[in-house]
Design a protein around this motif. Sequence first.
Motif, PDB file in Angstrom:
ATOM      1  N   ARG A  41       2.394 -19.923  -1.921  1.00 36.58           N
ATOM      2  CA  ARG A  41       3.775 -20.591  -1.489  1.00 36.58           C
ATOM      3  C   ARG A  41       4.610 -20.970  -2.989  1.00 36.58           C
ATOM      4  O   ARG A  41       3.950 -21.198  -3.840  1.00 36.58           O
ATOM      5  CB  ARG A  41       3.500 -21.840  -0.598  1.00 36.58           C
ATOM      6  N   CYS A  42       6.005 -21.223  -2.465  1.00 35.65           N
ATOM      7  CA  CYS A  42       6.764 -21.968  -3.652  1.00 35.65           C
ATOM      8  C   CYS A  42       6.366 -23.369  -3.786  1.00 35.65           C
ATOM      9  O   CYS A  42       5.743 -23.983  -3.127  1.00 35.65           O
ATOM     10  CB  CYS A  42       8.304 -21.683  -3.248  1.00 35.65           C
ATOM     11  N   PHE A  43       6.563 -23.741  -5.019  1.00 33.95           N
ATOM     12  CA  PHE A  43       6.228 -24.964  -5.413  1.00 33.95           C
ATOM     13  C   PHE A  43       6.544 -26.162  -4.415  1.00 33.95           C
ATOM     14  O   PHE A  43       5.677 -27.006  -4.088  1.00 33.95           O
ATOM     15  CB  PHE A  43       6.755 -25.312  -6.676  1.00 33.95           C
ATOM     16  N   GLU A  44       7.897 -25.935  -4.007  1.00 38.82           N
ATOM     17  CA  GLU A  44       8.089 -27.345  -3.147  1.00 38.82           C
ATOM     18  C   GLU A  44       7.496 -27.071  -1.761  1.00 38.82           C
ATOM     19  O   GLU A  44       7.214 -28.246  -1.015  1.00 38.82           O
ATOM     20  CB  GLU A  44       9.758 -26.846  -2.910  1.00 38.82           C
ATOM     21  N   ILE A  45       7.295 -25.892  -1.157  1.00 36.08           N
ATOM     22  CA  ILE A  45       6.499 -25.985   0.132  1.00 36.08           C
ATOM     23  C   ILE A  45       5.077 -26.406  -0.253  1.00 36.08           C
ATOM     24  O   ILE A  45       4.432 -27.048   0.629  1.00 36.08           O
ATOM     25  CB  ILE A  45       6.431 -24.548   0.622  1.00 36.08           C
ATOM     26  N   GLU A  46       4.505 -25.983  -1.134  1.00 39.14           N
ATOM     27  CA  GLU A  46       2.983 -26.484  -1.690  1.00 39.14           C
ATOM     28  C   GLU A  46       3.095 -27.849  -1.666  1.00 39.14           C
ATOM     29  O   GLU A  46       2.097 -28.388  -1.312  1.00 39.14           O
ATOM     30  CB  GLU A  46       2.512 -25.675  -2.786  1.00 39.14           C
ATOM     31  N   LEU A  47       4.082 -28.607  -2.276  1.00 38.53           N
ATOM     32  CA  LEU A  47       4.103 -29.781  -2.350  1.00 38.53           C
ATOM     33  C   LEU A  47       4.241 -30.755  -1.027  1.00 38.53           C
ATOM     34  O   LEU A  47       3.404 -31.711  -0.809  1.00 38.53           O
ATOM     35  CB  LEU A  47       5.064 -30.283  -3.294  1.00 38.53           C
ATOM     36  N   GLU A  48       5.058 -30.033  -0.326  1.00 37.26           N
ATOM     37  CA  GLU A  48       5.057 -30.895   1.051  1.00 37.26           C
ATOM     38  C   GLU A  48       3.780 -30.601   1.839  1.00 37.26           C
ATOM     39  O   GLU A  48       3.272 -31.468   2.522  1.00 37.26           O
ATOM     40  CB  GLU A  48       6.300 -30.268   1.820  1.00 37.26           C
ATOM     41  N   ASN A  49       3.030 -29.450   1.910  1.00 35.18           N
ATOM     42  CA  ASN A  49       1.945 -29.437   2.484  1.00 35.18           C
ATOM     43  C   ASN A  49       0.941 -30.330   1.787  1.00 35.18           C
ATOM     44  O   ASN A  49      -0.168 -30.730   2.510  1.00 35.18           O
ATOM     45  CB  ASN A  49       1.526 -27.944   2.566  1.00 35.18           C
ATOM     46  N   THR A  50       1.035 -30.369   0.589  1.00 40.86           N
ATOM     47  CA  THR A  50      -0.132 -31.202   0.012  1.00 40.86           C
ATOM     48  C   THR A  50       0.141 -32.841   0.115  1.00 40.86           C
ATOM     49  O   THR A  50      -1.106 -33.308   0.577  1.00 40.86           O
ATOM     50  CB  THR A  50       0.076 -31.008  -1.489  1.00 40.86           C
ATOM     51  N   ARG A  51       1.169 -33.268   0.443  1.00 44.98           N
ATOM     52  CA  ARG A  51       1.280 -34.463   0.742  1.00 44.98           C
ATOM     53  C   ARG A  51       0.813 -34.832   2.177  1.00 44.98           C
ATOM     54  O   ARG A  51       0.130 -35.844   2.442  1.00 44.98           O
ATOM     55  CB  ARG A  51       3.054 -34.984   0.821  1.00 44.98           C
ATOM     56  N   ARG A  52       1.136 -33.835   3.042  1.00 42.79           N
ATOM     57  CA  ARG A  52       0.652 -34.020   4.593  1.00 42.79           C
ATOM     58  C   ARG A  52      -0.723 -34.034   4.302  1.00 42.79           C
ATOM     59  O   ARG A  52      -1.575 -34.970   5.267  1.00 42.79           O
ATOM     60  CB  ARG A  52       1.172 -32.724   5.396  1.00 42.79           C
ATOM     61  N   VAL A  53      -1.789 -33.032   3.718  1.00 40.15           N
ATOM     62  CA  VAL A  53      -3.099 -33.154   3.563  1.00 40.15           C
ATOM     63  C   VAL A  53      -3.475 -34.665   3.048  1.00 40.15           C
ATOM     64  O   VAL A  53      -4.342 -35.218   3.690  1.00 40.15           O
ATOM     65  CB  VAL A  53      -3.638 -32.041   2.552  1.00 40.15           C
ATOM     66  N   LEU A  54      -2.953 -35.084   1.845  1.00 42.23           N
ATOM     67  CA  LEU A  54      -3.276 -36.384   1.633  1.00 42.23           C
ATOM     68  C   LEU A  54      -3.036 -37.500   2.522  1.00 42.23           C
ATOM     69  O   LEU A  54      -3.771 -38.488   2.466  1.00 42.23           O
ATOM     70  CB  LEU A  54      -2.549 -36.710   0.207  1.00 42.23           C
ATOM     71  N   GLU A  55      -2.039 -37.447   3.262  1.00 41.22           N
ATOM     72  CA  GLU A  55      -1.866 -38.440   4.394  1.00 41.22           C
ATOM     73  C   GLU A  55      -2.826 -38.380   5.292  1.00 41.22           C
ATOM     74  O   GLU A  55      -3.318 -39.228   5.960  1.00 41.22           O
ATOM     75  CB  GLU A  55      -0.086 -38.221   4.896  1.00 41.22           C
ATOM     76  N   ARG A  56      -3.164 -37.149   5.910  1.00 43.35           N
ATOM     77  CA  ARG A  56      -4.093 -36.961   7.050  1.00 43.35           C
ATOM     78  C   ARG A  56      -5.538 -37.507   6.553  1.00 43.35           C
ATOM     79  O   ARG A  56      -6.410 -37.789   7.455  1.00 43.35           O
ATOM     80  CB  ARG A  56      -4.124 -35.334   7.320  1.00 43.35           C
ATOM     81  N   HIS A  57      -5.719 -37.386   5.289  1.00 35.26           N
ATOM     82  CA  HIS A  57      -7.021 -37.907   4.664  1.00 35.26           C
ATOM     83  C   HIS A  57      -6.790 -39.435   4.535  1.00 35.26           C
ATOM     84  O   HIS A  57      -8.213 -39.837   4.064  1.00 35.26           O
ATOM     85  CB  HIS A  57      -7.446 -37.185   3.292  1.00 35.26           C
ATOM     86  N   ASN A  58      -5.830 -39.950   4.821  1.00 36.45           N
ATOM     87  CA  ASN A  58      -5.567 -41.221   4.486  1.00 36.45           C
ATOM     88  C   ASN A  58      -5.807 -41.701   3.055  1.00 36.45           C
ATOM     89  O   ASN A  58      -5.970 -42.795   2.860  1.00 36.45           O
ATOM     90  CB  ASN A  58      -6.673 -42.205   5.474  1.00 36.45           C
ATOM     91  N   TYR A  59      -5.682 -41.020   2.310  1.00 30.05           N
ATOM     92  CA  TYR A  59      -5.529 -41.452   0.701  1.00 30.05           C
ATOM     93  C   TYR A  59      -4.162 -41.825   0.575  1.00 30.05           C
ATOM     94  O   TYR A  59      -4.146 -43.061  -0.242  1.00 30.05           O
ATOM     95  CB  TYR A  59      -5.491 -40.047  -0.226  1.00 30.05           C
TER      96      TYR A  59
END
Length: 122
Positions: free
Chosen positions: A21-39
């Motif tokens: 994915r483009c950098f910006e979409i990967e970044l958005e998805n990454t933040r959601r993953v980190l939120e779901r892990h409660n990091y």
Amino acid sequence: GHNHVLSKVTTQFNIVHYHWRCFEIELENTRRVLERHNYISPADSDEQAKAKLAEKFGCSTEDMCNTCPFERGFVSNHKARFYLQWLDCEEQAKKEYYAGKGNKFNMDLNDFLKESYERSDV
């Protein structure tokens, strides 16, 4: 999700899972993953997120791209590293992302696909 994380069942059947994915979409998805892990929390500022994630790696928030080895292992640590690198050195993180540095997953498959595409003129 990734099946190997959720299932204890092993079969002879394989599924290829890859994406780019483009950098910006990967970044958005990454933040959601980190939120779901409660990091981190959805309400966290960039600085708050940086402090929380830096602590998981045992690193200072100062000049992380040049001083943090990102060696501590935990679930989705590669996502945390990617997000921290964006927070600390955005231009370098983008350049490395598009160059493929650090994204060496499935290299055998990537090589096979590249060779197949070259042979089939795709």
